[in-house]
Scaffold this motif. Structure first.
Motif, PDB file in Angstrom:
ATOM      1  N   PRO A 140       0.996  -1.284   0.344  1.00 22.62           N
ATOM      2  CA  PRO A 140       0.063  -0.034  -0.335  1.00 22.62           C
ATOM      3  C   PRO A 140       0.511   1.333  -0.179  1.00 22.62           C
ATOM      4  CG  PRO A 140       0.281  -0.540   2.203  1.00 22.62           C
ATOM      5  CD  PRO A 140       0.664  -1.589   1.358  1.00 22.62           C
ATOM      6  N   SER A 141       0.171   2.073  -0.477  1.00 20.89           N
ATOM      7  CA  SER A 141       1.095   3.559  -0.277  1.00 20.89           C
ATOM      8  C   SER A 141       0.185   4.285   0.227  1.00 20.89           C
ATOM      9  CB  SER A 141       0.599   4.550  -1.764  1.00 20.89           C
ATOM     10  OG  SER A 141      -0.109   4.376  -2.612  1.00 20.89           O
ATOM     11  N   VAL A 142      -0.361   4.032   1.443  1.00 21.37           N
ATOM     12  CA  VAL A 142      -1.173   4.484   2.521  1.00 21.37           C
ATOM     13  C   VAL A 142      -1.246   4.438   3.569  1.00 21.37           C
ATOM     14  CG1 VAL A 142      -2.653   5.226   0.814  1.00 21.37           C
ATOM     15  CG2 VAL A 142      -3.501   3.431   2.208  1.00 21.37           C
ATOM     16  N   MET A 143      -0.856   5.183   4.637  1.00 21.70           N
ATOM     17  CA  MET A 143      -0.580   4.282   6.411  1.00 21.70           C
ATOM     18  C   MET A 143      -2.058   4.530   6.844  1.00 21.70           C
ATOM     19  SD  MET A 143       0.605   6.579   9.386  1.00 21.70           S
ATOM     20  CE  MET A 143      -0.030   8.098   9.234  1.00 21.70           C
ATOM     21  N   VAL A 144      -1.871   3.410   7.264  1.00 19.70           N
ATOM     22  CA  VAL A 144      -3.043   2.711   8.060  1.00 19.70           C
ATOM     23  C   VAL A 144      -1.932   2.588   9.758  1.00 19.70           C
ATOM     24  CG1 VAL A 144      -4.903   0.703   8.838  1.00 19.70           C
ATOM     25  CG2 VAL A 144      -4.418   2.142   6.449  1.00 19.70           C
ATOM     26  N   LEU A 145      -2.920   3.079  10.694  1.00 21.03           N
ATOM     27  CA  LEU A 145      -2.799   3.152  11.753  1.00 21.03           C
ATOM     28  C   LEU A 145      -3.283   1.527  12.494  1.00 21.03           C
ATOM     29  CD1 LEU A 145      -1.675   6.662  12.657  1.00 21.03           C
ATOM     30  CD2 LEU A 145      -0.337   5.126  12.752  1.00 21.03           C
ATOM     31  N   PRO A 146      -3.061   1.312  13.532  1.00 22.45           N
ATOM     32  CA  PRO A 146      -3.593   0.185  14.427  1.00 22.45           C
ATOM     33  C   PRO A 146      -4.800   1.278  15.092  1.00 22.45           C
ATOM     34  CG  PRO A 146      -1.065   0.598  14.721  1.00 22.45           C
ATOM     35  CD  PRO A 146      -1.776   1.356  14.417  1.00 22.45           C
ATOM     36  N   GLY A 147      -6.359   0.613  15.532  1.00 25.80           N
ATOM     37  CA  GLY A 147      -7.175   0.600  16.303  1.00 25.80           C
ATOM     38  C   GLY A 147      -6.871   0.696  17.589  1.00 25.80           C
ATOM     39  N   SER A 148      -8.220   1.445  18.047  1.00 25.69           N
ATOM     40  CA  SER A 148      -8.430   2.075  19.478  1.00 25.69           C
ATOM     41  C   SER A 148      -7.802   0.600  20.686  1.00 25.69           C
ATOM     42  CB  SER A 148      -9.198   3.029  19.752  1.00 25.69           C
ATOM     43  OG  SER A 148      -9.286   3.959  19.389  1.00 25.69           O
ATOM     44  N   ASN A 149      -8.528  -0.599  19.668  1.00 25.37           N
ATOM     45  CA  ASN A 149      -8.909  -1.714  20.810  1.00 25.37           C
ATOM     46  C   ASN A 149      -7.587  -3.009  20.225  1.00 25.37           C
ATOM     47  OD1 ASN A 149     -10.428  -0.673  22.242  1.00 25.37           O
ATOM     48  ND2 ASN A 149     -12.261  -0.814  21.256  1.00 25.37           N
ATOM     49  N   LYS A 150      -6.944  -2.958  18.986  1.00 20.73           N
ATOM     50  CA  LYS A 150      -6.304  -3.809  18.816  1.00 20.73           C
ATOM     51  C   LYS A 150      -5.624  -3.396  18.997  1.00 20.73           C
ATOM     52  CE  LYS A 150      -9.467  -4.820  15.189  1.00 20.73           C
ATOM     53  NZ  LYS A 150      -9.456  -5.581  15.432  1.00 20.73           N
ATOM     54  N   THR A 151      -4.413  -4.931  19.367  1.00 25.14           N
ATOM     55  CA  THR A 151      -2.705  -4.536  19.545  1.00 25.14           C
ATOM     56  C   THR A 151      -2.197  -4.794  18.257  1.00 25.14           C
ATOM     57  OG1 THR A 151      -3.013  -7.449  19.273  1.00 25.14           O
ATOM     58  CG2 THR A 151      -3.495  -6.700  21.279  1.00 25.14           C
ATOM     59  N   PHE A 152      -0.939  -4.137  18.449  1.00 23.22           N
ATOM     60  CA  PHE A 152      -0.175  -4.633  17.450  1.00 23.22           C
ATOM     61  C   PHE A 152       0.007  -5.990  16.837  1.00 23.22           C
ATOM     62  CE2 PHE A 152       3.923  -4.350  15.637  1.00 23.22           C
ATOM     63  CZ  PHE A 152       3.808  -2.880  14.482  1.00 23.22           C
ATOM     64  N   ASP A 153       0.006  -7.027  17.777  1.00 29.59           N
ATOM     65  CA  ASP A 153       0.395  -8.530  16.900  1.00 29.59           C
ATOM     66  C   ASP A 153      -0.775  -8.231  16.321  1.00 29.59           C
ATOM     67  OD1 ASP A 153       2.760  -9.013  17.435  1.00 29.59           O
ATOM     68  OD2 ASP A 153       1.844 -10.409  19.967  1.00 29.59           O
ATOM     69  N   GLN A 154      -2.594  -7.874  16.578  1.00 34.40           N
ATOM     70  CA  GLN A 154      -3.490  -8.111  15.345  1.00 34.40           C
ATOM     71  C   GLN A 154      -3.420  -6.855  14.673  1.00 34.40           C
ATOM     72  OE1 GLN A 154      -6.326  -6.613  18.496  1.00 34.40           O
ATOM     73  NE2 GLN A 154      -7.353  -8.734  18.660  1.00 34.40           N
ATOM     74  N   PHE A 155      -2.992  -6.205  14.823  1.00 32.93           N
ATOM     75  CA  PHE A 155      -3.047  -5.338  13.176  1.00 32.93           C
ATOM     76  C   PHE A 155      -1.711  -6.236  12.273  1.00 32.93           C
ATOM     77  CE2 PHE A 155      -0.440  -1.622  11.708  1.00 32.93           C
ATOM     78  CZ  PHE A 155      -0.900  -0.808  10.648  1.00 32.93           C
ATOM     79  N   LEU A 156      -0.593  -6.470  12.643  1.00 33.02           N
ATOM     80  CA  LEU A 156      -0.243  -7.465  12.021  1.00 33.02           C
ATOM     81  C   LEU A 156      -0.583  -7.961  10.901  1.00 33.02           C
ATOM     82  CD1 LEU A 156       3.407  -6.816  13.557  1.00 33.02           C
ATOM     83  CD2 LEU A 156       2.735  -5.541  11.559  1.00 33.02           C
TER      84      LEU A 156
END
Length: 138
Positions: A26-42
């Motif tokens: 992707p060429s866009v930035m997405v940030l982890p959700g408020s209730n998400k861990t970094f492992d869930q984000f990955l």
């Protein structure tokens, strides 16, 4: 067809084929959700990258095969004169949709206000006078 024109035709096909490139990410930035861990984000990032690649026809996913079977073009196909740009745009759109559906923060364009800014009441008097205007003072 002359024997000499076959190699020229093959070279032309290779050159045109080299101009179209599948997006590598992707060429866009997405940030982890408020209730998400970094492992869930990955994990969601990995799944959404695969989903987006399937949407632009770059992987053999169920969605990509359904799109091809239906005879409809993949997302972003033909949306610009530059095939690489159209594929990247389609990839980014599918990736953002997937990440948003997974509960992550995605870019939002434009000015968003919940309510117009409040105006002071008519009888409002500040505690101090406004500063003198800058300019050629005598």
């Amino acid at each position: 067809m002359k024997p000499r024109s076959v190699p020229l035709l093959m070279v032309a096909v290779l050159v045109l084929g080299a101009c179209t490139a599948m997006p590598s990410g992707p060429s866009v930035m997405v940030l982890p959700g408020s209730n998400k861990t970094f492992d869930q984000f990955l994990g969601d990032d990995r799944n959404c990258r695969q989903f987006a690649l399937g949407q632009v026809g770059g992987a053999s996913s169920p969605q990509a095969s359904n799109t091809a079977a239906a005879g409809t073009p993949a997302v972003g196909a033909g949306s610009s004169g530059d095939p690489g740009y159209g594929a990247q745009y389609g990839y980014d759109v599918a990736y953002i949709q997937c990440m948003y559906a997974s509960g992550h923060r995605v870019p939002v364009y434009g000015q968003m206000l919940g309510a117009p800014p409040a105006t002071p009441p008519a009888n409002y008097k500040p505690d101090f006078p406004p500063p003198a205007p800058q300019g050629n003072a005598p």
